[in-house]
Design a protein around this motif. Structure first.
Motif, PDB file in Angstrom:
ATOM      1  N   ALA A  91      10.781   1.263   3.253  1.00 17.15           N
ATOM      2  CA  ALA A  91      10.689   0.142   4.171  1.00 17.15           C
ATOM      3  C   ALA A  91       9.234  -0.242   4.398  1.00 17.15           C
ATOM      4  O   ALA A  91       8.302   0.434   3.940  1.00 17.15           O
ATOM      5  N   ASP A  92       9.042  -1.328   5.145  1.00 22.54           N
ATOM      6  CA  ASP A  92       7.683  -1.817   5.407  1.00 22.54           C
ATOM      7  C   ASP A  92       6.795  -0.737   6.013  1.00 22.54           C
ATOM      8  O   ASP A  92       5.605  -0.640   5.689  1.00 22.54           O
ATOM      9  N   GLU A  93       7.361   0.083   6.897  1.00 21.79           N
ATOM     10  CA  GLU A  93       6.548   1.102   7.550  1.00 21.79           C
ATOM     11  C   GLU A  93       6.109   2.215   6.600  1.00 21.79           C
ATOM     12  O   GLU A  93       5.251   3.034   6.948  1.00 21.79           O
ATOM     13  N   ASP A  94       6.679   2.242   5.389  1.00 22.47           N
ATOM     14  CA  ASP A  94       6.303   3.253   4.408  1.00 22.47           C
ATOM     15  C   ASP A  94       5.189   2.787   3.467  1.00 22.47           C
ATOM     16  O   ASP A  94       4.705   3.574   2.643  1.00 22.47           O
ATOM     17  N   VAL A  95       4.782   1.533   3.587  1.00 25.43           N
ATOM     18  CA  VAL A  95       3.780   0.995   2.669  1.00 25.43           C
ATOM     19  C   VAL A  95       2.456   1.761   2.748  1.00 25.43           C
ATOM     20  O   VAL A  95       1.847   2.060   1.695  1.00 25.43           O
ATOM     21  N   PRO A  96       1.934   2.132   3.926  1.00 23.49           N
ATOM     22  CA  PRO A  96       0.683   2.907   3.936  1.00 23.49           C
ATOM     23  C   PRO A  96       0.790   4.223   3.170  1.00 23.49           C
ATOM     24  O   PRO A  96      -0.161   4.613   2.475  1.00 23.49           O
ATOM     25  N   ALA A  97       1.917   4.917   3.276  1.00 19.09           N
ATOM     26  CA  ALA A  97       2.093   6.155   2.521  1.00 19.09           C
ATOM     27  C   ALA A  97       2.118   5.878   1.031  1.00 19.09           C
ATOM     28  O   ALA A  97       1.585   6.648   0.228  1.00 19.09           O
ATOM     29  N   ALA A  98       2.747   4.763   0.635  1.00 20.23           N
ATOM     30  CA  ALA A  98       2.786   4.403  -0.780  1.00 20.23           C
ATOM     31  C   ALA A  98       1.388   4.071  -1.298  1.00 20.23           C
ATOM     32  O   ALA A  98       1.026   4.434  -2.427  1.00 20.23           O
ATOM     33  N   LEU A  99       0.587   3.391  -0.488  1.00 20.47           N
ATOM     34  CA  LEU A  99      -0.784   3.098  -0.902  1.00 20.47           C
ATOM     35  C   LEU A  99      -1.603   4.372  -1.039  1.00 20.47           C
ATOM     36  O   LEU A  99      -2.489   4.456  -1.909  1.00 20.47           O
ATOM     37  N   ALA A 100      -1.318   5.386  -0.232  1.00 22.47           N
ATOM     38  CA  ALA A 100      -2.003   6.668  -0.376  1.00 22.47           C
ATOM     39  C   ALA A 100      -1.655   7.321  -1.706  1.00 22.47           C
ATOM     40  O   ALA A 100      -2.506   7.955  -2.344  1.00 22.47           O
ATOM     41  N   VAL A 101      -0.411   7.177  -2.149  1.00 20.15           N
ATOM     42  CA  VAL A 101      -0.030   7.674  -3.476  1.00 20.15           C
ATOM     43  C   VAL A 101      -0.824   6.942  -4.557  1.00 20.15           C
ATOM     44  O   VAL A 101      -1.373   7.557  -5.482  1.00 20.15           O
ATOM     45  N   CYS A 102      -0.914   5.621  -4.439  1.00 17.36           N
ATOM     46  CA  CYS A 102      -1.635   4.828  -5.444  1.00 17.36           C
ATOM     47  C   CYS A 102      -3.120   5.187  -5.498  1.00 17.36           C
ATOM     48  O   CYS A 102      -3.737   5.114  -6.566  1.00 17.36           O
ATOM     49  N   ALA A 103      -3.682   5.587  -4.364  1.00 14.60           N
ATOM     50  CA  ALA A 103      -5.117   5.897  -4.301  1.00 14.60           C
ATOM     51  C   ALA A 103      -5.489   7.086  -5.162  1.00 14.60           C
ATOM     52  O   ALA A 103      -6.665   7.255  -5.513  1.00 14.60           O
ATOM     53  N   ALA A 104      -4.512   7.916  -5.546  1.00 17.59           N
ATOM     54  CA  ALA A 104      -4.801   9.058  -6.413  1.00 17.59           C
ATOM     55  C   ALA A 104      -5.199   8.615  -7.814  1.00 17.59           C
ATOM     56  O   ALA A 104      -5.855   9.361  -8.538  1.00 17.59           O
ATOM     57  N   ASP A 105      -4.814   7.402  -8.224  1.00 15.01           N
ATOM     58  CA  ASP A 105      -5.149   6.876  -9.558  1.00 15.01           C
ATOM     59  C   ASP A 105      -5.338   5.365  -9.429  1.00 15.01           C
ATOM     60  O   ASP A 105      -4.439   4.593  -9.768  1.00 15.01           O
ATOM     61  N   PRO A 106      -6.490   4.908  -8.928  1.00 13.53           N
ATOM     62  CA  PRO A 106      -6.674   3.479  -8.670  1.00 13.53           C
ATOM     63  C   PRO A 106      -6.514   2.603  -9.917  1.00 13.53           C
ATOM     64  O   PRO A 106      -6.004   1.484  -9.816  1.00 13.53           O
ATOM     65  N   VAL A 107      -6.943   3.087 -11.082  1.00  7.22           N
ATOM     66  CA  VAL A 107      -6.830   2.291 -12.309  1.00  7.22           C
ATOM     67  C   VAL A 107      -5.379   2.240 -12.775  1.00  7.22           C
ATOM     68  O   VAL A 107      -4.847   1.172 -13.099  1.00  7.22           O
ATOM     69  N   GLY A 108      -4.730   3.388 -12.813  1.00  3.33           N
ATOM     70  CA  GLY A 108      -3.357   3.418 -13.288  1.00  3.33           C
ATOM     71  C   GLY A 108      -2.385   2.700 -12.378  1.00  3.33           C
ATOM     72  O   GLY A 108      -1.370   2.171 -12.833  1.00  3.33           O
ATOM     73  N   SER A 109      -2.686   2.657 -11.088  1.00  2.00           N
ATOM     74  CA  SER A 109      -1.742   2.111 -10.112  1.00  2.00           C
ATOM     75  C   SER A 109      -2.042   0.688  -9.691  1.00  2.00           C
ATOM     76  O   SER A 109      -1.337   0.148  -8.832  1.00  2.00           O
ATOM     77  N   VAL A 110      -3.046   0.036 -10.270  1.00  5.01           N
ATOM     78  CA  VAL A 110      -3.512  -1.241  -9.722  1.00  5.01           C
ATOM     79  C   VAL A 110      -2.415  -2.305  -9.727  1.00  5.01           C
ATOM     80  O   VAL A 110      -2.358  -3.150  -8.820  1.00  5.01           O
ATOM     81  N   LEU A 111      -1.512  -2.282 -10.701  1.00  2.00           N
ATOM     82  CA  LEU A 111      -0.432  -3.272 -10.705  1.00  2.00           C
ATOM     83  C   LEU A 111       0.463  -3.113  -9.488  1.00  2.00           C
ATOM     84  O   LEU A 111       0.934  -4.097  -8.912  1.00  2.00           O
ATOM     85  N   ALA A 112       0.728  -1.868  -9.092  1.00  2.00           N
ATOM     86  CA  ALA A 112       1.545  -1.617  -7.915  1.00  2.00           C
ATOM     87  C   ALA A 112       0.751  -1.814  -6.631  1.00  2.00           C
ATOM     88  O   ALA A 112       1.219  -2.458  -5.678  1.00  2.00           O
TER      89      ALA A 112
END
Length: 301
Positions: free
Chosen positions: A19-40
């Motif tokens: 849900a919307d409230e989970d977006v910050p946690a998802a962005l923290a996952v993406c931060a582990a690989d900024p290049v690989g995750s940039v599309l997401a």
């Protein structure tokens, strides 16, 4: 890795639509690989401001003991992002996403992102979703975080809205050459709107050469876009040179101009991914100063 509380899973292990409230946690996952995750992460940064619905997609997450280990952005493309280096946890995450994918069905036109996640997910979904048109299993992921190694083409610049009618045909030609079918859907269609928006955002770069004689209009001979910007990374896509002008090093000098502008205005690191079999393009990007940091893969439907 630990993350903020994942509301849709409530401390359970497994995959769920977030849900919307989970977006910050998802962005923290993406931060582990900024290049690989940039599309997401580029879509998730938008979702953090406007909500997932208005960002145009759905967010899946996989957690173990309330720690979010992987996410998938599901829109026009499905983009898996894995934040764990544990092989067993990765396998569990991909299996859980495949179960969710079988339940919800395919709505994306491709699965794209770092190869481990894309190929691992598709190997588990194959047979449950309609057959793929093509699998591009080896696409070097390349970055540059310094000044380009070749002189930028001074004729390459951002396109402007009044040039939409010249830019759109070049975009359609590039897409058709790359993917095998035309994305055109008529005035106001989704592809046309995307091209127009990128121009308005200052993320469309072109070299337009003047026409010669009464029958030749000015035409785009080089173009590229930067549609994904997030986490300090700007990803270049849609690089194209007019077939009549190939062999003139327009791509090297054009990309140098795009890198220079993107690093000045969008993000300090510029990335792209390219088909591994396109050795000419790989060499051109290397000449500009790009280096390989990983590998993408794409499953096309």
């Amino acid at each position: 890795m630990t993350a903020a509380h994942v509301t849709a899973l409530g401390g359970r292990t497994g995959a769920a639509v977030l849900a919307d409230e989970d977006v910050p946690a998802a962005l923290a996952v993406c931060a582990a690989d900024p290049v690989g995750s940039v599309l997401a992460s580029s879509r998730l940064e938008q979702a953090a401001l406007t909500g997932l619905r208005r960002a145009g997609g759905e967010l899946w997450g996989y957690a173990e003991d309330d720690a979010l280990l992987a996410v998938c952005w599901v829109g026009a493309n499905l983009v898996p992002v894995l934040a764990t280096h544990d092989d067993a946890a990765t396998a569990r995450a991909l299996a859980a996403f495949a179960d969710l994918g079988r339940t919800r069905g395919r709505r994306c036109s491709s699965i794209v992102g770092p190869a481990e996640g894309v190929l691992g997910l598709w190997s588990r979904l194959r047979g449950s979703w309609p057959a793929e048109r093509e699998v591009r299993a080896s696409q070097p992921s390349m970055v540059i975080d310094h000044e380009p190694a070749v002189a930028p083409d001074p004729a390459v610049r951002r396109s402007v809205p009044t040039e939409y009618d010249a830019v759109l045909p070049a975009c359609i030609r590039m897409f058709t050459e790359e993917v095998g079918y035309s994305p055109a859907s008529g005035p106001g269609g989704p592809y046309e709107q995307r091209v127009r928006l990128l121009i308005e955002q200052g993320r469309s770069f072109v070299r337009i050469d003047p026409g010669g004689g009464p029958w030749r209009r000015p035409r785009v001979v080089f173009k590229a876009e930067v549609p994904a910007v997030a986490g300090g990374v700007a990803q270049v896509q849609g690089v194209w040179v007019d077939p009549e002008r190939r062999g003139e090093r327009l791509s090297e000098r054009g990309m140098a101009a795009v890198v220079e502008a993107a690093r000045a205005d969008l993000a300090p690191t510029v990335s792209l991914y390219v088909n591994g079999y396109n050795t000419r393009a790989v060499r051109a990007y290397q000449a500009v100063g790009f280096r390989q940091v990983g590998e993408y893969a794409t499953v096309l439907f």
